[in-house]
Design an enzyme around this catalytic site. Structure first.
Site, short mmCIF file in Angstrom:
data_model
loop_
_atom_site.label_atom_id
_atom_site.label_comp_id
_atom_site.label_asym_id
_atom_site.label_seq_id
_atom_site.Cartn_x
_atom_site.Cartn_y
_atom_site.Cartn_z
N ASP A 62 -30.56 28.58 -22.41
CA ASP A 62 -29.46 27.89 -21.74
C ASP A 62 -28.24 28.79 -21.52
O ASP A 62 -27.32 28.44 -20.79
CB ASP A 62 -29.06 26.64 -22.52
CG ASP A 62 -30.17 25.58 -22.50
OD1 ASP A 62 -31.26 25.88 -21.98
OD2 ASP A 62 -29.95 24.46 -22.99
N ASP B 159 -12.57 26.93 26.55
CA ASP B 159 -13.65 27.64 25.88
C ASP B 159 -14.48 26.70 25.01
O ASP B 159 -15.66 26.92 24.78
CB ASP B 159 -13.05 28.76 25.01
CG ASP B 159 -14.12 29.66 24.45
OD1 ASP B 159 -14.74 30.37 25.25
OD2 ASP B 159 -14.34 29.63 23.22
N GLY C 86 -25.44 30.82 18.78
CA GLY C 86 -26.52 30.13 19.46
C GLY C 86 -26.42 30.35 20.97
O GLY C 86 -27.41 30.56 21.66
N LEU C 87 -25.20 30.36 21.46
CA LEU C 87 -24.96 30.55 22.89
C LEU C 87 -25.36 31.96 23.30
O LEU C 87 -26.01 32.19 24.33
CB LEU C 87 -23.46 30.35 23.17
CG LEU C 87 -23.07 30.23 24.63
CD1 LEU C 87 -23.54 28.89 25.18
CD2 LEU C 87 -21.56 30.34 24.78
S1 SF4 Z 1 -37.04 26.01 -21.59
FE1 SF4 Z 1 -35.48 24.83 -20.51
S2 SF4 Z 1 -34.29 23.90 -22.16
FE2 SF4 Z 1 -35.45 25.57 -23.07
S3 SF4 Z 1 -34.10 27.32 -23.02
FE3 SF4 Z 1 -35.35 27.40 -21.17
S4 SF4 Z 1 -34.08 26.33 -19.66
FE4 SF4 Z 1 -33.26 25.80 -21.65
#
Ligand code: SF4
Lengths: 521, 431
Positions: free
Chosen positions: A36, A287, A422-423
Site C-alpha cells: 500500500d 473563427d 480535427g479541422l
Molecule cells: S495485495 Fe492489495 S492490499 Fe495487499 S499490499 Fe498489494 S495492493 Fe495492498
C-alpha cells in the site's frame, strides 16, 4: 465481487492521505501492508511533490498476523510522533487492516500521544477515494471545532464593526484537478470585490488554521467531493452559509460572485458586469463559427461534469449529447443537470460502459478524464481532460486554472484545441493526394500523444533508390522489429550507415549489434 | 550513521576469513510494492494469459498506478474487487468468483491461461484460490488453464510476485526422463534478450534450451532429473526450490548483468555441457568485446562515484556487483528486501569486503543514512525518487530495471547508461 479493469478512484484511505498531504503539521499512521506504500508515488511522481506524503505505514506481514499486529500500530504511532512531531495525528486502516479489527483509532487514543488524534473509519469495501477525502476532512474539522460553543439559535452574530468581509475556501486538495491554480485565481477574484480569504483548506492549512474557520462570514465549497460534508456541518453548527456555486465557466463565476455578495453583503456588480474573460468574445468571433452545434460527450467527477456541461452549451454553443459521472456520492447533482440538458445521466464507475456510450453516441468532442482520453483516442475523437483521476500531464508547469475568469480562458483554449486539430485533419484528408501528405499518416492531433502515430516515420530507412543501400537479412529485419518503436528508426539508420561505411551489403544480426555498440559509445 | 544500529547477524566468509560483505538485517517500515506489481511485466511476457487479482480497490489502484502511464489498451489483467456483501457472507465468494471468471472469459475468449492472483484481503479472509483454480480448471478444461498464486503484500514484495507465479508454473510442467537433457532459463526476460541468449546457446551447441515463462501458455517445457537450470533473475528462490523438487539441478552462477556476469552465467551452462574452452571463448569473444567497448565510456563517468541502494527489486546485489566491478563505482550500502544466501551466493562472493549489505528495511532510518552519506546516486523505489531529488540527491528508480532489457552482453552498455543518465543530467542543468 465487482470486475474492475481500471478504476476512476483509489480506495478511501488514499483520499485520507490526500487530505493529510495537503496540510502542514499533520501526520497519518496507516495500518496497511507494504504494497500500500505505492500511494507515495501518486504524490511524488504524479504531482511531483518534493516530499513523501506524511504517512507512516505499519507494513505488517503474514508472519505478524498470528501475533500482535496491534503492537506494530503502537510502534508506528510512537515513532511517527517522535520523529515528525506533528500537531495532529490521523489514524486509519487500509482495506486489509480493516479485516484485522485492530482498531488503530482506539489504540492511538489510548497511546497518550502528545498531540490530538483523529481516528478515521474508512469503509474500504463500500467506499472510494473521494469519500475518504471527504470523511477525513470532515472529521478533522469536526474534531478540532466540535468543542466550540455554537450560536445557540444557529444564527451568526453580525460581523464586528470595521471587520472586513471574509470567506473560507474549502475543498482544494493534493491530487485534485488544477487546485493549485484555482486557489490563486479565486483569491484574486475575491480580492477584486474586497472579500478576504481567511482559511484555505485542506490545501496548505495547518490544524491551527482550521480553528479559524468559524471566523469567516461564509464557506466557499470549492470542491464538493471533498468539502460538502464539512460545509454542511459548519452551516448547522456555526450558522455559516455555504457558497455552493463552483466558479468554473463565465456564467458560474458570475453566479458565484453574486452568492459571495449575498453572503457577505458586498456589492459585486462591477466585477460581474466586467466579467473579465476573453471566452465570450472568442466564442462570438467568426473563427468560432465551426464550434456551433458540435456534439460533445462529458464524463468526469460531478463538480467538473456539471460545470463543463454549462460551459459547453451556454458559452461555446455545443450540443451536450451525453453527461455522466463516477462520483456516486454526488450523482444527484449530475442527474439534475442531465435532466436540464435533456440527456440520460450516466452514473457508473465502469469505464467499459463509458466506452460503449461514447462509441454509440459518436460525439465530435469528448470532455473527460484520462480514461476517456484513451477511449477517444481509440475511437479517433478529439478529447480534452477536465477532471481527475490525476495524471502527470494534469499538473502543467504553467499557470492554468479552471476556475474564475482566467480559468474560462484556459478552458476555451484547451477544449477548442482538439477540435482545431480535427479541422486540420479534415484539411489533410482533402489534400491527401498532395505530395506532402500520405495515407499512412495518422491524424496529427492523435499522433502528438500516440506512440503508434510515430511508427511510419520511425520505420523510414536511409534506403533511397539513388544510393546502394545495404540489404537486410530477414533475421536482422526481425531483430530490428524487437527494438522499441521509438528508437527503431534511429537503429535502422545507424545500422545502415555503419554497414555502408564498412562496405557491408547485407546486414546481419551481428552487424546490427556491432553498429549498436559503435554508436552506443 | 544515526539511529539504533540493527544487529549484525552474519558475516559471510568464503574461506573462514573475515572477508566478504558486511550483512545486516533491519526491521521496520518497508516501502516496497507488493507482488501484484509483477503483473505489469508478466502479462506482457505471457501473451495469452490473463491475470485476475482477487482483492480490493487498493489492489486495482496499485497495479494501475505502478503501470505508471495508464495504458488503456484492453488490459490482460483485472481485479475482482471484494465488496461488503462478500465479506458479510451475504454472497458466497466462490459463486461470485465463478461469475466474474465467466465474465472475463466471455470478454477474452482468446485467453489460454487464467491466473487467479490472491491479495492481502483474499488471504486474510482465507479465500482458497488454489481450490477455486482446480474447480474452474475443470469447468474450462480444454479451453483455459486456471492457476493460482499469491501476489499479496503480506507474503510477497514486488519481484517476488514473479517468483510466486513461476513456482506455480513449475508444478504444472510435464515430467521429463532423466535421460532427457535440457537447459531451462528461469525468469521473465524481454524477448530481445531471450533471442540473443538463444543464439549464443545455439552457437555454443547447448540445447535444447527452454525459457520459463515462455511467450505463450503452450510453452510448458518438460522438467526432470536431466534438466539443468540457470536463474536469469535473482528473485526466484521459491521457483528454484520447486525445480529442485522436480529433480532439476541448478547451475550456480552470478546473474547475467554486465559483460562479466553474462560471461560467467553462460560459462556455467557451457561447463555443464562440457563445451571446450576454446569454443566457448570463440563464441563469446565478439559480443563480450562489444559489451566492454560499450561499457568503456560509461566507466569513465561512473568510476569513483558513490552509490547506495534502497531495498526494492532484489536486483540490488547483482547491480551493485556490476557497477562496482565493471564500472568502478564505490558501494556505500546495498539494501535488498530479502537475501536468499543460496541463490545470491555467487553474487555475494563478488562483492567487495566490508560493504554494508542490508536485508529488510526501516525506511526512515535508511533515509537518515542516505542523507548522512549523500551518495552520488541512490537506487530506490518510485515513491521516494523525487523527494530525494528535491533534496539535491541524484536517483535511479529501480522499477524501470524490471522492464527494460538490461541482461546480456548487448545490453551491458544500456544498463550502465541507466546510471550515467542522472549524472549526465546533473552536469547539464544550470538552474
Ligand atoms: S495485495 Fe492489495 S492490499 Fe495487499 S499490499 Fe498489494 S495492493 Fe495492498
Amino acid at each position: 465481487m465487482e470486475l474492475t479493469f481500471w478504476t476512476y478512484e483509489g480506495p478511501p484511505h488514499v483520499g485520507a492521505i490526500r487530505v493529510a498531504a495537503s496540510m502542514r503539521d499533520v501526520h497519518m499512521v496507516l495500518h496497511a501492508p507494504q504494497g500500500d506504500t505505492y500511494a507515495d508515488l501518486l504524490f511524488t511522481m504524479i504531482e511531483r511533490h518534493g516530499q513523501r506524503p506524511p504517512v507512516s505505514y505499519t507494513t505488517f506481514q503474514a508472519r505478524d498476523l498470528g501475533q500482535d499486529t496491534a503492537a506494530l500500530v503502537m510502534r508506528a504511532l510512537r515513532e511517527a510522533a517522535e520523529r515528525f512531531r506533528p500537531k495532529l495525528m490521523l489514524v486509519g486502516d487500509s482495506c486489509t487492516a480493516e479485516l484485522l479489527q485492530d482498531q488503530p483509532g482506539s489504540l492511538a487514543r489510548g497511546a497518550q500521544l502528545p498531540m490530538p488524534v483523529i481516528p478515521l473509519e474508512l469503509s474500504a469495501y463500500s467506499r472510494k477515494e473521494n469519500w475518504g477525502a471527504s470523511e477525513a476532512f470532515y472529521h478533522l474539522v469536526r474534531g478540532l471545532l466540535g468543542g466550540r460553543a455554537a450560536a445557540p439559535d444557529g444564527q451568526r452574530p453580525p460581523r464586528g464593526h470595521g471587520e472586513r468581509p471574509s470567506v473560507n475556501l474549502l475543498g482544494p486538495s493534493a491530487l485534485g484537478f488544477r487546485c493549485r491554480d484555482d486557489v490563486i485565481e479565486i483569491r484574486r477574484l475575491l480580492a477584486d470585490v474586497g472579500v478576504d480569504v481567511r482559511v484555505t483548506a485542506p490545501l496548505g492549512a495547518s490544524p491551527e488554521d482550521l480553528l479559524r474557520i468559524p471566523d469567516a462570514d461564509a464557506n466557499v465549497c470549492l470542491y464538493p467531493e471533498v468539502a460538502r460534508t464539512a460545509c454542511g456541518w459548519l452551516q448547522r453548527t456555526f450558522g455559516q452559509p455555504t457558497i455552493s456555486t463552483v466558479p468554473i465557466g463565465v456564467g458560474a463565476t458570475c453566479d458565484f460572485l453574486r452568492e459571495v455578495g449575498e453572503a457577505t453583503g458586498v456589492d459585486v456588480s462591477h466585477a460581474v458586469d466586467a466579467a473579465r474573460s476573453r471566452l465570450p468574445w472568442y466564442s462570438r468571433s467568426v473563427d468560432a463559427t465551426y464550434l456551433t452545434g458540435k456534439r460533445v460527450f462529458i464524463f468526469a467527477d460531478a463538480t467538473h461534469a456539471v460545470a463543463a456541461a454549462r460551459i459547453a452549451r451556454d458559452e461555446l454553443g455545443f450540443d451536450v449529447v451525453g453527461l455522466g459521472t463516477y462520483s456516486r456520492e454526488l450523482a444527484r447533482d449530475v442527474r439534475r443537470a442531465a435532466q436540464a440538458y435533456g440527456v440520460e445521466p450516466l452514473i457508473t464507475d465502469d469505464y467499459l460502459e463509458v466506452e460503449r456510450h461514447i462509441a454509440e453516441l459518436q460525439p465530435e468532442l469528448v470532455l473527460g478524464t484520462q480514461m476517456e482520453r484513451h477511449i477517444a483516442k481509440r475511437l479517433g475523437i478529439g478529447c480534452a481532460v477536465i477532471s481527475t483521476p490525476a495524471h502527470v500531464q494534469d499538473y502543467p508547469a504553467r499557470y492554468s486554472p479552471q476556475a474564475g475568469f482566467e480559468g474560462a480562458n484556459v478552458i476555451f483554449d484547451s477544449w477548442v484545441h482538439p477540435l482545431m486539430m480535427g479541422l486540420e485533419e479534415h484539411l489533410l484528408t482533402m489534400f491527401r493526394d498532395d505530395f506532402e501528405f500520405n495515407d499512412d499518416r495518422l491524424p496529427s492531433h492523435l499522433a502528438a500523444h500516440d506512440a503508434q502515430g510515430l511508427r511510419p516515420a520511425a520505420n523510414e530507412s536511409l534506403a533511397d533508390p539513388d544510393t546502394a543501400a545495404p540489404g537486410w537479412e530477414s533475421a536482422a529485419e526481425q531483430e530490428l522489429k524487437k527494438v522499441p518503436f521509438f528508437v527503431r528508426g534511429k537503429a535502422r539508420r545507424n545500422t545502415e550507415k555503419f554497414a555502408l561505411e564498412r562496405g557491408v551489403d547485407m546486414i546481419s544480426v551481428e552487424t546490427l549489434y556491432e553498429a549498436k555498440a559503435h554508436y552506443g559509445r | 550513521m544515526s539511529g539504533p544500529l540493527p544487529t549484525a547477524i552474519h558475516r559471510l566468509s568464503a574461506a573462514g576469513c573475515d572477508c566478504g560483505p558486511d550483512l545486516h538485517q533491519e526491521h521496520g517500515q518497508r516501502a516496497v510494492f507488493c507482488g501484484l506489481t509483477s503483473i505489469v511485466w508478466l502479462h506482457r511476457k505471457i501473451q495469452d494469459a490473463f491475470f485476475l487479482v482477487v482483492g480490493s480497490r487498493t489492489c486495482a489502484h496499485l497495479i494501475q498506478s505502478a503501470a505508471g502511464v495508464m495504458i488503456f489498451a484492453e488490459p490482460r489483467f483485472a481485479t475482482a474487487v471484494l465488496q461488503d456483501r462478500d465479506l458479510a457472507g451475504m454472497a458466497d465468494c466462490n459463486d461470485e468468483l465463478d461469475r466474474v471468471v465467466a465474465q472475463v472469459i466471455a470478454r477474452r475468449p482468446e485467453i489460454r491461461t487464467l491466473f487467479l492472483v490472491s491479495s492481502c484481503p483474499s488471504e486474510v479472509i482465507k479465500l482458497d484460490l488454489g481450490t477455486a483454480a482446480r474447480r474452474l480448471g475443470e469447468r474450462y478444461r480444454g479451453r483455459v488453464r486456471v492457476a493460482a498464486y499469491s501476489g499479496s503484500g503480506i507474503e510477497t514484495t514486488f519481484t517476488q510476485g514473479e517468483d510466486s507465479c513461476l513456482k506455480g508454473l513449475v508444478n504444472e510442467l510435464p515430467a521429463a526422463t532423466a535421460a532427457q537433457r535440457s537447459l531451462l532459463i528461469v525468469g521473465a526476460l524481454p524477448d530481445i534478450v531471450e533471442d540473443q541468449f538463444q543464439r549464443l546457446f545455439d552457437e555454443l551447441g547447448i540445447g535444447p534450451v527452454h525459457f520459463l515463462p515462455g511467450r505463450s501458455s503452450a510453452d510448458l517445457p518438460a522438467v526432470g532429473a536431466g534438466t539443468r537450470y540457470l536463474l536469469a533473475q535473482p528473485f526466484l528462490s521459491d521457483t528454484a526450490r520447486a525445480l529442485d523438487k522436480r529433480g532439476a539441478r541448478a547451475l550456480d552462477a552470478p546473474f547475467p548483468l554486465g559483460a562479466e556476469g553474462t560471461a560467467a552465467w553462460l560459462a556455467a551452462a557451457a561447463q555443464a555441457w562440457d563445451i571446450p574452452k576454446a569454443r566457448f571463448d570463440a563464441v563469446i569473444a565478439a559480443p563480450q568485446a562489444r559489451a566492454r567497448r560499450a561499457l568503456a565510456h560509461h566507466r569513465e563517468r561512473l568510476s569513483g562515484k558513490r552509490i547506495s541502494f534502497l531495498p526494492d527489486s532484489q536486483l540490488e546485489l547483482p547491480l551493485a556487483r556490476f557497477l562496482h566491478r565493471e564500472c568502478g563505482m564505490r558501494l556505500l550500502e546495498v539494501g535488498t528486501p530479502y537475501l536468499d544466501r543460496h541463490t545470491a551466493a555467487a553474487e555475494l562472493a563478488l562483492l567487495p569486503t566490508g560493504v554494508r549489505v542490508t536485508e529488510g528495511q526501516d525506511l526512515d532510518r535508511q533515509l537518515d543514512r542516505i542523507r548522512a552519506d549523500r551518495p552520488d546516486l541512490t537506487v530506490c523505489g518510485l515513491g521516494i525518487a523525487n523527494p530525494l531529488e528535491a533534496e539535491g540527491l541524484r536517483t535511479k528508480w529501480s522499477i524501470e530495471l524490471t522492464f527494460t532489457p538490461i541482461q546480456g552482453f548487448d545490453q551491458a552498455g544500456d544498463l550502465a547508461g541507466l546510471f550515467t543518465r542522472p549524472l549526465d543530467r546533473e552536469q547539464r542543468l544550470r538552474f
